[in-house]
Design a protein around this motif. Sequence first.
Motif, mmCIF file in Angstrom:
data_model
loop_
_atom_site.group_PDB
_atom_site.id
_atom_site.type_symbol
_atom_site.label_atom_id
_atom_site.label_comp_id
_atom_site.label_asym_id
_atom_site.label_seq_id
_atom_site.Cartn_x
_atom_site.Cartn_y
_atom_site.Cartn_z
ATOM 1 N N LEU A 263 -1.815 3.369 6.115
ATOM 2 C CA LEU A 263 -2.247 2.655 4.911
ATOM 3 C C LEU A 263 -3.202 3.511 4.098
ATOM 4 C CD1 LEU A 263 -2.862 -0.968 6.206
ATOM 5 C CD2 LEU A 263 -1.209 -0.243 4.482
ATOM 6 N N ARG A 264 -4.159 4.106 4.807
ATOM 7 C CA ARG A 264 -5.142 4.926 4.130
ATOM 8 C C ARG A 264 -4.482 6.174 3.547
ATOM 9 N NH1 ARG A 264 -9.044 9.016 4.482
ATOM 10 N NH2 ARG A 264 -7.976 10.072 6.166
ATOM 11 N N SER B 171 -9.120 7.510 -4.784
ATOM 12 C CA SER B 171 -10.227 8.279 -4.226
ATOM 13 C C SER B 171 -10.627 7.632 -2.901
ATOM 14 C CB SER B 171 -11.404 8.276 -5.185
ATOM 15 O OG SER B 171 -11.952 6.977 -5.245
ATOM 16 N N GLU B 172 -11.462 8.344 -2.134
ATOM 17 C CA GLU B 172 -11.892 7.788 -0.847
ATOM 18 C C GLU B 172 -12.580 6.439 -1.041
ATOM 19 O OE1 GLU B 172 -11.247 8.469 2.113
ATOM 20 O OE2 GLU B 172 -10.591 10.548 2.131
ATOM 21 N N ARG C 64 -10.335 -0.930 -2.016
ATOM 22 C CA ARG C 64 -9.096 -1.638 -2.332
ATOM 23 C C ARG C 64 -8.213 -1.866 -1.109
ATOM 24 N NH1 ARG C 64 -7.873 0.219 -7.777
ATOM 25 N NH2 ARG C 64 -9.499 -0.757 -9.053
ATOM 26 N N ILE C 65 -8.219 -0.920 -0.174
ATOM 27 C CA ILE C 65 -7.272 -1.010 0.947
ATOM 28 C C ILE C 65 -7.952 -1.518 2.218
ATOM 29 C CG2 ILE C 65 -5.555 0.235 2.308
ATOM 30 C CD1 ILE C 65 -4.908 0.275 -0.667
ATOM 31 N N LEU D 193 -8.687 -5.890 4.298
ATOM 32 C CA LEU D 193 -8.158 -6.091 5.649
ATOM 33 C C LEU D 193 -9.276 -6.300 6.668
ATOM 34 C CD1 LEU D 193 -5.492 -3.259 5.572
ATOM 35 C CD2 LEU D 193 -5.041 -5.719 5.522
ATOM 36 N N SER D 194 -10.519 -6.202 6.209
ATOM 37 C CA SER D 194 -11.636 -6.185 7.151
ATOM 38 C C SER D 194 -12.525 -7.407 7.037
ATOM 39 C CB SER D 194 -12.480 -4.935 6.922
ATOM 40 O OG SER D 194 -11.677 -3.805 6.922
ATOM 41 N N MET D 195 -12.001 -8.487 6.494
ATOM 42 C CA MET D 195 -12.864 -9.646 6.294
ATOM 43 C C MET D 195 -13.490 -10.191 7.583
ATOM 44 S SD MET D 195 -13.705 -10.124 3.351
ATOM 45 C CE MET D 195 -13.444 -8.638 2.424
#
Lengths: 288, 328
Positions: free
Chosen positions: A170-171, A180-181, A187-188, A192-194
């Motif tokens: 994904l990254r 950008s990093e 955004r990515i 996904l890290s909620m």
Amino acid sequence: MGTRSMSRKGPADVIILIVLLLLCATTLYPLLNLIFISLSDMEDVMRSGGMLLYPRSIHWDAYDYILRYAGLADAYKMTIFITVVGTAINLVMTTLGAYVLSIRDMPGRNALMTFVLVTMFFGGGLIPTYLVVKGIGLVNTPWALMLPGAISAWLLVLTRNFFQGIPKELRESARIDGCSELMTLIRIMLPLSMPIMATLALFYGVGHWNEYINVVIYVNDEKLNTLQVLLRRMYTSAIGEVDGDSLPPPVETIRAATVALTALPIICVYPFLQKYFVQGMMVGAVKG
Amino acid sequence: MQTLSSPRCTNPARREQSPDTQRRSARRPLWSRTRPFVPLYVLFLPVLAYYLIFWYAPMGGLVIAFKNYNFLDGIFGSPWAGLDHFERFLSNGDFWVVFRNTILLAFYRLLFGFPAPILFALLVYEMRFAKIKRFIQTISYLPHFLSWVVVYAIAYNFLSDTGFFNQIIAGLGGDKIAFLGDPAYFRTIFVGSSIWKEIGWSAIIYLAALTRIDSDLYEAAAIDGAGRWRRLAHVTLPGIRTIVSIMLLLALGSILSVSFEQVVVMMNAMVSPVAEVIDYYVYRVGLLGANNFSYATAVGLFRSVIALGIVLIANWFAKKFDEEGGIW
């Protein structure tokens, strides 16, 4: 476990249930008792020997009184400020560190990780840290309550482990698409890290709401008292002037009302965040 | 954290796919290998700055333990004192009193506080009323999120002059006891309140280990005719043996760190002869009173070094005991 398949429950199961329910009562009742006292007449409290099972009559006098106390308003403002701003700082700093350290093929990753982990086992201790905080001019400012603890190494490792569980494709594809990093992270990774973000917000947020010791160490200014400091002080000295001319209610009920006002926000948010933190704890418990 | 020690082995797939790239990258100069990662290093800068300022600078500041620090000359300009401060506190009776207080509190905490969450976890695990189980767990975590000041307020409510216990004592015709101001009760209240606060939370790790036990083992044991106690002794307890030993070693490793906040909250002039621990002593001589910065730093450094030594030894034992047992 296999025993579950046997649905018959024996006397032992009932005994275990009773023991656990008693333990629950010893956890909950002391808090409830204080809340009942805060709502009661002192005469009712004394008549029941200090153990109210329910408030016999509802009186809001203690709340009415303590809410008119200017020191409480200041403490609320201060506590909310450090909880909101402090937690925001914690989240940004911890996420940045965890994201960078989650990228396995980055040269120097081990060195940076060691650099962070060393602090879990050794530090300068109270006095040198105080001298640094004083040296950069943070003593007697709210920043002394937010910046020295901006990152907990333990929570950083927890977050890093979570990020490592997100497929790296994904990254990589986001990077190929020209993100950008920082954008990749925002955004990515973050959407996904909620669960881990909720865990971080809970741990850091509760830490700030309960802030006591750093005020004792770094702050010597009535205006910068947190709720916990105010509450603790109420057990050693009388509170200052309160607007209005009514006779103050008994000190026990005032203290109990302040406990309720201090602890209730935590008790209220806790059930909503509860489902995340056990999960979050477990991610960190697995060696990554 | 095992992957830390062997980052190159974590990605065998990638290596298999492109052995050429791998071999070439090993020979490439540092700059061309690190260049794609520069944006990441930039993102790490705030974190680096944080650790340098609030962790590594104070570690450097430990040098004042060997100096006679004063504000005017600063950390670098203050005159050297060698090991004077260490000699002073090691020959000082006060230090040994607080040392003993620290060890005693830690010992009682270990003796009663360590088994408590294990017993609680076993009870919850053995509980067969699934719906109530969730409720009990939820309630049991709650006190962990309350502050020490609130816990003190609760203790005060029960133990003060007008509190529940003294009402009973008075009702029975006895003399009231000032529990919170009596050195004889301090350790009990200290350890008891920390068990009250953390029992449910500390049990999480054991419950997680318990749920990982293979359920086939229980069925096999049941078929062999093992009753509840024998299943506990031969399946459940061996199943959490590793985690218990790791947690025990961690607890031993932190034997010198009694919660400073809890001590500050529960401290008063009457109990201070038994309540003052090393951390509080450092705070008192360093920040509260005469600003003996160098002396207090020396005491703090002594404590940190011994604590670090104990952690390292504990981890070494954990590794000896079990391959997976070490903390790192």
